[in-house]
Write a protein that holds these residues in place. Structure first.
Motif, mmCIF file in Angstrom:
data_model
loop_
_atom_site.group_PDB
_atom_site.id
_atom_site.type_symbol
_atom_site.label_atom_id
_atom_site.label_comp_id
_atom_site.label_asym_id
_atom_site.label_seq_id
_atom_site.Cartn_x
_atom_site.Cartn_y
_atom_site.Cartn_z
ATOM 1 N N GLN A 149 5.884 -3.583 6.994
ATOM 2 C CA GLN A 149 4.428 -3.524 7.009
ATOM 3 C C GLN A 149 3.919 -3.580 5.579
ATOM 4 O O GLN A 149 4.554 -3.047 4.675
ATOM 5 C CB GLN A 149 3.932 -2.233 7.643
ATOM 6 C CG GLN A 149 4.201 -2.136 9.112
ATOM 7 C CD GLN A 149 3.547 -0.897 9.707
ATOM 8 O OE1 GLN A 149 2.690 -0.286 9.090
ATOM 9 N NE2 GLN A 149 3.971 -0.547 10.894
ATOM 10 N N VAL A 150 2.781 -4.210 5.404
ATOM 11 C CA VAL A 150 2.193 -4.299 4.081
ATOM 12 C C VAL A 150 0.868 -3.531 4.095
ATOM 13 O O VAL A 150 -0.198 -4.101 3.947
ATOM 14 C CB VAL A 150 1.983 -5.770 3.659
ATOM 15 C CG1 VAL A 150 1.497 -5.856 2.219
ATOM 16 C CG2 VAL A 150 3.252 -6.567 3.834
ATOM 17 N N ARG A 151 0.969 -2.266 4.304
ATOM 18 C CA ARG A 151 -0.189 -1.377 4.243
ATOM 19 C C ARG A 151 0.097 -0.343 3.173
ATOM 20 O O ARG A 151 1.101 0.368 3.235
ATOM 21 C CB ARG A 151 -0.414 -0.686 5.580
ATOM 22 C CG ARG A 151 -0.856 -1.637 6.657
ATOM 23 C CD ARG A 151 -1.390 -0.861 7.846
ATOM 24 N NE ARG A 151 -1.762 -1.786 8.881
ATOM 25 C CZ ARG A 151 -1.220 -1.796 10.092
ATOM 26 N NH1 ARG A 151 -0.310 -0.904 10.415
ATOM 27 N NH2 ARG A 151 -1.624 -2.664 10.973
ATOM 28 N N ILE A 152 -0.804 -0.254 2.216
ATOM 29 C CA ILE A 152 -0.575 0.658 1.092
ATOM 30 C C ILE A 152 -0.415 2.090 1.580
ATOM 31 O O ILE A 152 0.448 2.818 1.089
ATOM 32 C CB ILE A 152 -1.687 0.522 0.041
ATOM 33 C CG1 ILE A 152 -1.553 -0.842 -0.644
ATOM 34 C CG2 ILE A 152 -1.627 1.646 -0.993
ATOM 35 C CD1 ILE A 152 -2.605 -1.145 -1.676
ATOM 36 N N GLU A 153 -1.208 2.497 2.551
ATOM 37 C CA GLU A 153 -1.100 3.863 3.076
ATOM 38 C C GLU A 153 0.291 4.125 3.648
ATOM 39 O O GLU A 153 0.879 5.175 3.411
ATOM 40 C CB GLU A 153 -2.165 4.120 4.151
ATOM 41 C CG GLU A 153 -3.558 4.246 3.610
ATOM 42 C CD GLU A 153 -3.751 5.430 2.670
ATOM 43 O OE1 GLU A 153 -3.108 6.475 2.862
ATOM 44 O OE2 GLU A 153 -4.545 5.286 1.725
ATOM 45 N N ARG A 154 0.808 3.163 4.397
ATOM 46 C CA ARG A 154 2.144 3.310 5.005
ATOM 47 C C ARG A 154 3.225 3.346 3.922
ATOM 48 O O ARG A 154 4.152 4.142 3.970
ATOM 49 C CB ARG A 154 2.365 2.155 5.982
ATOM 50 C CG ARG A 154 3.719 2.082 6.581
ATOM 51 C CD ARG A 154 3.920 3.162 7.603
ATOM 52 N NE ARG A 154 5.237 2.999 8.206
ATOM 53 C CZ ARG A 154 5.571 3.505 9.333
ATOM 54 N NH1 ARG A 154 4.730 4.217 10.024
ATOM 55 N NH2 ARG A 154 6.775 3.314 9.802
ATOM 56 N N LEU A 155 3.105 2.457 2.927
ATOM 57 C CA LEU A 155 4.087 2.441 1.839
ATOM 58 C C LEU A 155 4.030 3.741 1.041
ATOM 59 O O LEU A 155 5.058 4.299 0.676
ATOM 60 C CB LEU A 155 3.839 1.230 0.931
ATOM 61 C CG LEU A 155 4.045 -0.146 1.566
ATOM 62 C CD1 LEU A 155 3.613 -1.234 0.610
ATOM 63 C CD2 LEU A 155 5.476 -0.340 2.008
ATOM 64 N N ALA A 156 2.817 4.229 0.777
ATOM 65 C CA ALA A 156 2.660 5.473 0.016
ATOM 66 C C ALA A 156 3.264 6.653 0.770
ATOM 67 O O ALA A 156 3.838 7.554 0.162
ATOM 68 C CB ALA A 156 1.192 5.728 -0.290
ATOM 69 N N ALA A 157 3.141 6.634 2.092
ATOM 70 C CA ALA A 157 3.678 7.739 2.893
ATOM 71 C C ALA A 157 5.197 7.793 2.835
ATOM 72 O O ALA A 157 5.788 8.870 2.944
ATOM 73 C CB ALA A 157 3.210 7.602 4.336
#
Length: 156
Positions: free
Chosen positions: A34-42
């Motif tokens: 996934q390329v979602r900053i929120e998901r990557l940050a989590a």
């Protein structure tokens, strides 16, 4: 994760901390898909708050060294040099596609029956590209690969 020759190129343009961040993000993208900053940050393994990790990713993605011309072109040049001799014929494909709401004009190299993306641009309109847009996306690729006999193909 990243081929070794990538490191020699990346080390020229990124600091050790930036290189580490890039490696971590590539690993996360491969595992999270996934390329979602929120998901990557989590899921980013840094000993800081999630909001700080999100800002860290956002700042990293804005550095000038992450441009296509600075980082991607040397990698493309090396990949193709490993596959083809200088002066060999290289087929370049020019294609436009609609991806969700994005209209993408892309140039790819066809190497050993695989299309390898080289350069792309987002068109700010719907529908086909025109000659000027095609020239703008082809020009840097032709300069990059001038040591090869280029055959440029396009889709109708």
């Amino acid at each position: 994760m990243l081929p070794l020759f990538y490191h020699s190129i990346l080390e020229k343009y990124l600091t050790p901390a930036q290189l580490l961040t890039l490696q971590m993000l590539v690993w996360l993208l491969q595992s999270q898909k996934q390329v979602r900053i929120e998901r990557l940050a989590a899921t980013l393994q840094l000993p800081i708050l999630q909001s700080s990790r999100r800002r860290h990713i956002q700042r990293f993605l804005q550095i000038k060294a992450l441009s296509i011309l600075v980082l991607w072109f040397p990698i493309v040049k090396e990949v193709i040099a490993r596959q083809l001799k200088v002066g060999s014929q290289l087929v370049i494909a020019l294609d436009r596609t609609q991806w969700k709401e994005y209209n993408v004009l892309m140039v790819s190299a066809n190497v050993q029956k695989r299309a390898f993306p080289i350069f792309w641009t987002l068109l700010d309109k719907k529908g086909a590209s025109n000659l000027l847009e095609q020239q703008q996306v082809l020009r840097p690729v032709i300069r990059l690969l001038k040591r090869y006999k280029l055959v440029i193909v396009g889709s109708a």
